[in-house]
Every structure is written in C-alpha cells, then in structure tokens.
Design an enzyme around this catalytic site. Structure first.
Site, PDB file in Angstrom:
ATOM      1  N   ILE A  92       0.869  -1.181   0.000  1.00  0.00           N
ATOM      2  CA  ILE A  92       0.000   0.000   0.000  1.00  0.00           C
ATOM      3  C   ILE A  92       0.900   1.223   0.000  1.00  0.00           C
ATOM      4  O   ILE A  92       1.720   1.393   0.903  1.00  0.00           O
ATOM      5  CB  ILE A  92      -0.919   0.003   1.233  1.00  0.00           C
ATOM      6  CG1 ILE A  92      -1.790  -1.254   1.252  1.00  0.00           C
ATOM      7  CG2 ILE A  92      -1.792   1.257   1.256  1.00  0.00           C
ATOM      8  CD1 ILE A  92      -2.605  -1.402   2.515  1.00  0.00           C
ATOM      9  N   HIS A  93       0.740   2.091  -0.983  1.00  0.00           N
ATOM     10  CA  HIS A  93       1.651   3.228  -1.163  1.00  0.00           C
ATOM     11  C   HIS A  93       0.949   4.532  -0.804  1.00  0.00           C
ATOM     12  O   HIS A  93      -0.217   4.719  -1.138  1.00  0.00           O
ATOM     13  CB  HIS A  93       2.109   3.270  -2.625  1.00  0.00           C
ATOM     14  CG  HIS A  93       3.168   4.287  -2.891  1.00  0.00           C
ATOM     15  ND1 HIS A  93       4.458   4.140  -2.441  1.00  0.00           N
ATOM     16  CD2 HIS A  93       3.129   5.461  -3.561  1.00  0.00           C
ATOM     17  CE1 HIS A  93       5.173   5.175  -2.837  1.00  0.00           C
ATOM     18  NE2 HIS A  93       4.383   5.997  -3.524  1.00  0.00           N
TER      19      HIS A  93
END
Length: 602
Positions: free
Chosen positions: A576-577
């Site tokens: 998850i960025h």
C-alpha cells in the site's frame, strides 16, 4: 442437628424483626470497625490479610458454609477488635453473634437449595485480563464461576480496581502516556507543516493523569458490569487449602468472616508486583515502581533497569519534558533482537534520554531537600558514583504470587528459581483440576493477549467445547518506545541458535517514513529485518520493524506467520503506497551480501 435447627427456628420467629432491624444498623456501623490482622477459621490455621477500609460491597451469592466461626472464636475476634468500654465490647460481641446466626440461616437455605456436588464449576484466582476472559467464557458456556481478585496496596497506597495489571497499571495507561509523548513530538513537526503555533508549548502532568485515571476507572466499571451480566461472582481474595476441591475465600461483603466453598476446578492467573531484592526492600518507600509511575510527576527521574517496560516509561517521561536517565546493569531489551535493541536505545539518546551503562545501584538516600541521592557502582571500573533525582523508578519486573496461595502445600510443581508454575501444553499443573495460565506460567509470554486467548481456550476445553490448545509460537508484540519496535517470530540470535548461521537468510532495509521527510526528522534507526530459512520455500522465521505505528504494522504480518508465510509470499504481496508497511514487502537486500540496505526513491 434437628434439635439445634428447631431451637434456632423458635429464636428467629420471636426475634426476626428485631434481629433484622439491629442487623441494618450494625451492618452500617460495622463498615467502620477496624479490621483485625487475621481471619481464623475452624480447623484452619490463621491466614494473614491486609488491613482494608470500607469493604467493596457487591452482589454475591452466599453458598454452602462449611466452616463458620465458633462462639469462642467470635469472642476472640471481638476481643481483638474492641478496645473501648465493656458495654461497647458486649455490643460488638452480640453484633457478631447476630451476623453468624443469619449467615448460618442462609447457609442452611443454601444446603436445601443446593443440588450439585460442587458450589462452583470453576473458581479463577486473579481478576486480570486472562482471568476475566476465562471466567466470562466459562459462564457463557453454562458453568458456575467465581473470580477471586484482591490488590495488595503498595507502600505508597496505590491500589486499583478490577482488570489486573494491563488495565490499571500496565498496557492501557502506558499506551496513553506514550500517545501524550507522541503528540508533543507532533506539535514540533506541525510547525514544519505550516501550523502557526505561537508561544511555548508545555505539558501539564495533572491533566494527563486525571484523563488516564478516568479512562481506567471506566474500564474497571465495564469489567464489573460485564462480569455480573454473565453472571460471574467476584470475591476479594482467596487461598488454596486442600487438594483440588476446597478453597478459602475472604468475602469483602462480610469482612470479619471467611467461608469455605467446594469447587470442581481452579485456575490460577495471579502475579504480584514488584520483584523486591534487598535494595528495593530497603528503598521501596522512597521510590516508585513502574505500575505506579502514572500517578507521579518528577522533573528529573532515574529509571533502574532496561527492560521493555523500563524503556517505555523512560521514553514517555522524556517525551513530556522530564530529564530522564536509564540505569542499565547489563543489556537493553533482554530476549529481544539485540541489533534492534541497539537501534531503539540509539534513537532514545537522540530523543533526549540519558543512559548509564553497566551500572548497579547500591543505595538510595532521601536528602533534607526531599530529593533522592542515588549511589551506584560502575561495574566496568569498580568506581562508585552519586547523583540526585526527584524520583527513582524501579522497573525490575514482578514475582509470582505462588507462596501466599499455598500451592506448595497442594503439591503444585513450581520452578524453584522463578517461583512460576510448571505447566503442560493444556495449562494443567501437576495437581488434577488445578490449571494456570498467563504471566504466572513458566515459559509463557508475559503478554495480555496470550493470557486472554489461553484463558478462553481453557474454559472451552473444560466445558467440552473444543480440544484446541494455545499456540505460543510466533506471538507478535510491540515495545512502545519513542521509536516503536514491533516483532513476531524469532530474533536473529535465536534463529541462528536453532538453524545455524548458514541455515538462515536475513533480508533487511533502512527506510525513511514519509512523515519524517518534511519534519526533517532523523530516520537512521528506522529499520526492517526479515529472516527466513535458506532452503526450500524459505519459510519466514522472524520479522522485526522499527518505526511509526509498529504495532499496527506487525499485527497484520502476524497472521501470515500462522499461515506459514514464506519469503516468496512476501514478494508476491502488493504494498500500500505510501506507507511504512510497504517497505516490508519490498525488502530484498541480504545481510550476507554486504550491499547498502538504504531504501532510495519513493
């Protein structure tokens, strides 16, 4: 016996109204009577109890009374309590006789109504997280349950309500004070993010302490209400007195009389604060220990020991603006990965916490100014040193409350060095029908979630609902230091011990949290380490993470361990960025390669 009951019945019929009228006023008056040093039972040796003020009156069920004070013993108790005029003494003596009569009546009714062999299916000693979880689960499954919980006040008078160490003086207040320290750091960061903060920002300890206490009290009340709704009977304290089936309970609702109840099974979940060596015994009245720290404020503090709790306390004390020193006898975070332990203490040094390494305290003296003068020895040089502090915090751990329970008399096997109970995989002791779980178990993790899980599973097994055993492998935990440290699985030292240095592969990375960039914070100690086996599918043996929200990050990966996560699974996971947890699934540099493990780019 029938003649005795008949005579008693005639007495009660003639004086019933008067007895209960007197009982009302005597009951109210007796709340303020002094509590003697001993409670004596028929055929049972005196058992010391601590002085208590007004008893904590709660609804409980009076069960079969198999030992009631005799008249001679009542007179003895009355003589011990009474120090005034002869008339006053006779009044008290008669009052206690009346109490015993009414209890005896209730006991007869209990005998008439009692249909089973046991008064309780399960009695749990210790109203902490594990004990309450076990008792509630058992009650929900139809078992008749009682919980025995009593907190011995500290020399400074510290005591607390239902919920055990975690709720009252452990995890909960610790995390809240840790949050207070993090907010102080966030205020400093806020200026870099454009927040216009004028004037100095300071912390008010009293406001924080009151807020923390209020939340803890709400949890105490919630536990009581929840337990009562099950229903679970709560009693103040107890002692094991006979093999497997008898238990001595000191009911607070009747402070002068103790009852013996018959039970089917017993669970021990209690552990006492703190562990007192010779120096602590001599200085405990001058100092505080970690459970009491949230009630005290000091401008300059010394924390003795370097365990996870010691570093957590030192961290939030530093974070709210106190001058804090940690005195370390040997190493920091014993039992944890030592490379990570070094990163945690390095960060704390830059954070403002001082460390006195390889030092052992010798004595603590209170000066006329009220300050505490501490003398310690530097074990590397052998030289003694002195300094003064406003407070000294002993964060030295706790000792099991096994001797006072009389477990040795029952034949329960204890570890002679630690005093903890030796347990089987099913939480059983060496004595049938006596079980133990939580911190008091030898070799068990001293963690709230493991005690809760173990307690629930034990209750389910005893009720015949499952055969599942508690899995103590790969239990995740977090140390809430200023730079948080979360881990699950083996440390590097333990992995090498089990699999050999050539049998493991260590992947690691130094990363910089995005929130540290604008704030220009030092991130040189933010680190990730994943170790796996070298052969086959490279099963992951341990994951260690330092950085913001370490507990939240580690909790997610902990489930993967239960599913047999491998390094291939890690690489197949999409991150998850932009998050810190994303860096875990991207780690690819091995230690043995010698390459720079610093993460670059976004």
């Amino acid at each position: 016996m029938l003649e005795c009951r008949s005579r008693l019945s005639r007495y009660v019929n003639r004086h019933l109204f008067g007895m209960f009228t007197v009982m009302y006023w005597i009951g109210f008056y007796s709340l303020f009577l002094p509590i003697s040093d001993q409670v004596v039972l028929a055929n049972i040796a005196p058992i010391p109890i601590s002085d208590r003020a007004i008893p904590n009156i709660i609804p409980i069920e009076l069960v079969c009374v198999s030992a009631i004070l005799s008249y001679d013993q009542l007179d003895q108790q009355t003589n011990q309590m009474c120090h005034s005029s002869q008339t006053h003494m006779e009044c008290k003596r008669s009052s206690i006789r009346l109490i015993s009569f009414i209890i005896y009546i209730i006991s007869i009714l209990s005998l008439n109504n009692h249909t089973g062999k046991y008064d309780y299916d399960l009695v749990v000693i210790g109203g902490g997280s594990g004990g309450l979880a076990c008792s509630k689960e058992a009650a929900q499954l139809g078992q008749k349950v009682a919980v025995l919980d009593y907190v011995e006040p500290t020399v400074k008078g510290t005591k607390w309500g239902l919920g055990g160490t975690c709720v009252n003086v452990g995890c909960i207040p610790k995390k809240l004070m840790h949050q207070a320290a993090l907010l102080g750091a966030a205020v400093k960061d806020a200026k870099k993010y454009g927040w216009q903060i004028t004037g100095p920002v300071c912390h008010d300890w009293a406001t924080m302490a009151e807020a923390v206490h209020n939340h803890v009290r709400s949890l105490n009340w919630g536990h009581r209400v929840h337990a009562t709704s099950r229903p679970v009977r709560k009693v103040s304290s107890g002692r094991c007195i006979a093999m497997c089936t008898y238990y001595l309970a000191n009911y607070d609702i009747i402070p002068k009389l103790s009852l013996t109840v018959v039970l089917l099974r017993c669970c021990v979940t209690v552990i006492s604060p703190p562990f007192l060596g010779d120096l602590l015994c001599k200085t405990i009245s001058l100092c505080v220990y970690s459970p009491s720290v949230h009630a005290n404020q000091a401008l300059e503090s010394l924390t003795c020991c370097c365990s996870d709790v010691a570093l957590e306390c030192a961290g939030f004390l530093t974070g709210v603006g106190m001058d804090t020193t940690v005195m370390v006898r040997s190493i920091a975070l014993r039992g944890f990965d030592q490379q990570i332990a070094g990163l945690v203490t390095d960060y704390m040094k830059t954070y403002g916490t001082k460390f006195a390494w390889k030092c052992v305290p010798k004595r603590v003296d209170k000066l006329s100014s009220g300050a505490l003068q501490v003398t310690w020895t530097d074990t590397q040089t052998g030289n003694d040193h002195k300094d003064t502090f406003d407070s000294v915090l002993w964060a030295v751990g706790r000792a099991p409350e096994t001797k006072a329970l009389g477990l040795d008399k029952l034949g329960v096997q204890l570890n002679k060095e630690t005093g903890k109970i030796v347990l089987g995989a099913d939480e059983s002791t060496s004595v049938p029908n006596i079980y133990a779980f939580g911190d008091i178990g030898e070799g068990r993790p001293e963690l709230t979630p493991t005690a809760i899980k173990a307690g629930k599973l034990l209750a389910q097994r005893l009720a015949g609902q499952t055969t599942e055993l508690m899995n103590y492998d790969s239990v995740a935990t977090t140390v809430f230091t200023p730079l948080e440290y979360g881990c699950v699985g083996l440390s590097e030292e333990e992995a090498e011990k089990r699999h050999g240095k050539d049998g493991i592969e260590v992947y690691h990375a130094f990363y910089k949290p995005l929130e540290f960039t604008v704030a220009e914070r030092d991130a040189s100690q933010c680190y990730i380490k994943v170790r796996s086996t070298c052969s086959g599918d490279q099963k992951i043996l341990g994951l260690h993470f330092t950085g913001p929200n370490a507990g939240e990050v580690t909790q997610g990966f902990a489930m993967g361990f239960q599913c047999g996560a491998t390094y291939s699974h890690l690489l197949q996971t999409v991150g998850i960025h932009p998050t810190c947890a994303e860096e875990v699934v991207k780690v690819n540099i091995t230690k043995r390669s010698g390459l720079d493990a610093t993460v670059t780019g976004c």
